[in-house]
Design a protein around this motif. Structure first.
Motif, PDB file in Angstrom:
ATOM      1  N   LEU A  27       0.826  -1.204   0.000  1.00 39.94           N
ATOM      2  CA  LEU A  27       0.000   0.000   0.000  1.00 39.94           C
ATOM      3  C   LEU A  27       0.863   1.259   0.000  1.00 39.94           C
ATOM      4  CD1 LEU A  27      -2.833  -0.921   2.516  1.00 39.94           C
ATOM      5  CD2 LEU A  27      -3.001  -0.733   0.030  1.00 39.94           C
ATOM      6  N   THR A  28       1.928   1.245   0.768  1.00 43.55           N
ATOM      7  CA  THR A  28       2.843   2.386   0.819  1.00 43.55           C
ATOM      8  C   THR A  28       3.516   2.586  -0.535  1.00 43.55           C
ATOM      9  OG1 THR A  28       3.224   1.988   3.174  1.00 43.55           O
ATOM     10  CG2 THR A  28       4.854   3.337   2.023  1.00 43.55           C
ATOM     11  N   ASP A  29       3.979   1.496  -1.146  1.00 47.18           N
ATOM     12  CA  ASP A  29       4.624   1.580  -2.465  1.00 47.18           C
ATOM     13  C   ASP A  29       3.658   2.117  -3.522  1.00 47.18           C
ATOM     14  OD1 ASP A  29       6.941   0.550  -1.393  1.00 47.18           O
ATOM     15  OD2 ASP A  29       6.649  -1.468  -2.210  1.00 47.18           O
ATOM     16  N   LEU A  30       2.414   1.659  -3.481  1.00 55.46           N
ATOM     17  CA  LEU A  30       1.432   2.110  -4.463  1.00 55.46           C
ATOM     18  C   LEU A  30       1.071   3.577  -4.266  1.00 55.46           C
ATOM     19  CD1 LEU A  30      -0.863  -1.023  -4.691  1.00 55.46           C
ATOM     20  CD2 LEU A  30       0.741  -0.184  -6.423  1.00 55.46           C
ATOM     21  N   ALA A  31       0.931   4.003  -3.025  1.00 56.03           N
ATOM     22  CA  ALA A  31       0.641   5.417  -2.765  1.00 56.03           C
ATOM     23  C   ALA A  31       1.809   6.277  -3.234  1.00 56.03           C
ATOM     24  CB  ALA A  31       0.358   5.642  -1.286  1.00 56.03           C
ATOM     25  N   ASP A  32       3.017   5.826  -2.986  1.00 55.03           N
ATOM     26  CA  ASP A  32       4.198   6.558  -3.434  1.00 55.03           C
ATOM     27  C   ASP A  32       4.198   6.675  -4.965  1.00 55.03           C
ATOM     28  OD1 ASP A  32       6.868   7.734  -2.748  1.00 55.03           O
ATOM     29  OD2 ASP A  32       7.560   6.063  -3.999  1.00 55.03           O
ATOM     30  N   TRP A  33       3.939   5.577  -5.648  1.00 53.89           N
ATOM     31  CA  TRP A  33       3.879   5.569  -7.108  1.00 53.89           C
ATOM     32  C   TRP A  33       2.775   6.511  -7.597  1.00 53.89           C
ATOM     33  CZ3 TRP A  33       2.443   0.521 -10.219  1.00 53.89           C
ATOM     34  CH2 TRP A  33       2.480   0.795 -11.594  1.00 53.89           C
ATOM     35  N   PHE A  34       1.605   6.410  -6.979  1.00 58.79           N
ATOM     36  CA  PHE A  34       0.468   7.219  -7.398  1.00 58.79           C
ATOM     37  C   PHE A  34       0.783   8.715  -7.314  1.00 58.79           C
ATOM     38  CE2 PHE A  34      -3.570   9.393  -6.442  1.00 58.79           C
ATOM     39  CZ  PHE A  34      -4.272   9.076  -7.596  1.00 58.79           C
ATOM     40  N   PHE A  35       1.350   9.149  -6.204  1.00 64.27           N
ATOM     41  CA  PHE A  35       1.577  10.577  -6.010  1.00 64.27           C
ATOM     42  C   PHE A  35       2.814  11.104  -6.728  1.00 64.27           C
ATOM     43  CE2 PHE A  35      -1.256   9.738  -2.369  1.00 64.27           C
ATOM     44  CZ  PHE A  35      -2.234  10.668  -2.685  1.00 64.27           C
ATOM     45  N   ARG A  36       3.812  10.270  -6.927  1.00 65.75           N
ATOM     46  CA  ARG A  36       5.026  10.722  -7.619  1.00 65.75           C
ATOM     47  C   ARG A  36       4.954  10.527  -9.129  1.00 65.75           C
ATOM     48  NH1 ARG A  36       9.104  11.636  -3.889  1.00 65.75           N
ATOM     49  NH2 ARG A  36       8.763  10.647  -1.889  1.00 65.75           N
ATOM     50  N   GLY A  37       4.181   9.533  -9.570  1.00 64.36           N
ATOM     51  CA  GLY A  37       4.078   9.250 -10.995  1.00 64.36           C
ATOM     52  C   GLY A  37       5.016   8.154 -11.463  1.00 64.36           C
ATOM     53  N   TRP A  38       5.772   7.563 -10.550  1.00 58.77           N
ATOM     54  CA  TRP A  38       6.638   6.422 -10.873  1.00 58.77           C
ATOM     55  C   TRP A  38       6.832   5.607  -9.607  1.00 58.77           C
ATOM     56  CZ3 TRP A  38       8.490  11.406 -10.356  1.00 58.77           C
ATOM     57  CH2 TRP A  38       9.385  11.621  -9.329  1.00 58.77           C
ATOM     58  N   HIS A  39       7.126   4.321  -9.787  1.00 58.03           N
ATOM     59  CA  HIS A  39       7.397   3.486  -8.610  1.00 58.03           C
ATOM     60  C   HIS A  39       8.905   3.420  -8.392  1.00 58.03           C
ATOM     61  CE1 HIS A  39       8.561   0.063 -11.096  1.00 58.03           C
ATOM     62  NE2 HIS A  39       7.433   0.191 -11.768  1.00 58.03           N
ATOM     63  N   ALA A  40       9.290   2.976  -7.238  1.00 58.47           N
ATOM     64  CA  ALA A  40      10.698   3.020  -6.824  1.00 58.47           C
ATOM     65  C   ALA A  40      11.506   1.810  -7.280  1.00 58.47           C
ATOM     66  CB  ALA A  40      10.774   3.139  -5.304  1.00 58.47           C
ATOM     67  N   TYR A  41      10.914   0.924  -8.063  1.00 58.20           N
ATOM     68  CA  TYR A  41      11.591  -0.294  -8.469  1.00 58.20           C
ATOM     69  C   TYR A  41      12.164  -0.166  -9.869  1.00 58.20           C
ATOM     70  CZ  TYR A  41       9.166  -2.034  -4.407  1.00 58.20           C
ATOM     71  OH  TYR A  41       8.724  -2.195  -3.124  1.00 58.20           O
ATOM     72  N   MET A  42      13.297  -0.806 -10.091  1.00 59.21           N
ATOM     73  CA  MET A  42      13.908  -0.789 -11.417  1.00 59.21           C
ATOM     74  C   MET A  42      13.126  -1.710 -12.344  1.00 59.21           C
ATOM     75  SD  MET A  42      17.981  -0.751 -10.575  1.00 59.21           S
ATOM     76  CE  MET A  42      18.370  -0.582 -12.301  1.00 59.21           C
ATOM     77  N   GLU A  43      12.930  -1.268 -13.560  1.00 63.53           N
ATOM     78  CA  GLU A  43      12.244  -2.081 -14.565  1.00 63.53           C
ATOM     79  C   GLU A  43      13.229  -3.059 -15.186  1.00 63.53           C
ATOM     80  OE1 GLU A  43       9.209  -2.330 -14.939  1.00 63.53           O
ATOM     81  OE2 GLU A  43       8.342  -0.474 -14.250  1.00 63.53           O
ATOM     82  N   PRO A  44      12.819  -4.221 -15.553  1.00 63.64           N
ATOM     83  CA  PRO A  44      11.440  -4.701 -15.430  1.00 63.64           C
ATOM     84  C   PRO A  44      11.165  -5.150 -13.995  1.00 63.64           C
ATOM     85  CG  PRO A  44      12.788  -6.409 -16.421  1.00 63.64           C
ATOM     86  CD  PRO A  44      13.700  -5.203 -16.201  1.00 63.64           C
TER      87      PRO A  44
END
Length: 77
Positions: free
Chosen positions: A54-71
């Motif tokens: 939930l924390t990761d998704l909220a971070d992604w939602f508000f910043r516009g990107w997630h903190a994980y390297m793709e893929p």
């Protein structure tokens, strides 16, 4: 929540109702599930992983990107 993050990550603006929903989930669920009377039929690690998600998704939602390297593959919880 992950699907919404992916769809809105390029948006310039977020609807207030959607942002409020993400904020409440990310801030309220951890306190609700921390209550001693919250039923926990699953192992403790499951709830820890869910709160982290939930924390990761909220971070992604508000910043516009997630903190994980793709893929990156989001593990099923």
């Amino acid at each position: 929540m992950r699907t919404v993050c992916a769809r809105w990550q390029e948006a310039e603006e977020l609807p207030r109702w959607l942002a409020e929903g993400y904020y409440h989930v990310a801030t309220d669920v951890p306190s609700w599930t921390a209550h001693p009377n919250f039923p926990r039929p699953e192992p403790a690690d499951y709830y820890t992983a869910c709160i982290e998600r939930l924390t990761d998704l909220a971070d992604w939602f508000f910043r516009g990107w997630h903190a994980y390297m793709e893929p990156h593959t989001w593990a099923d919880l």
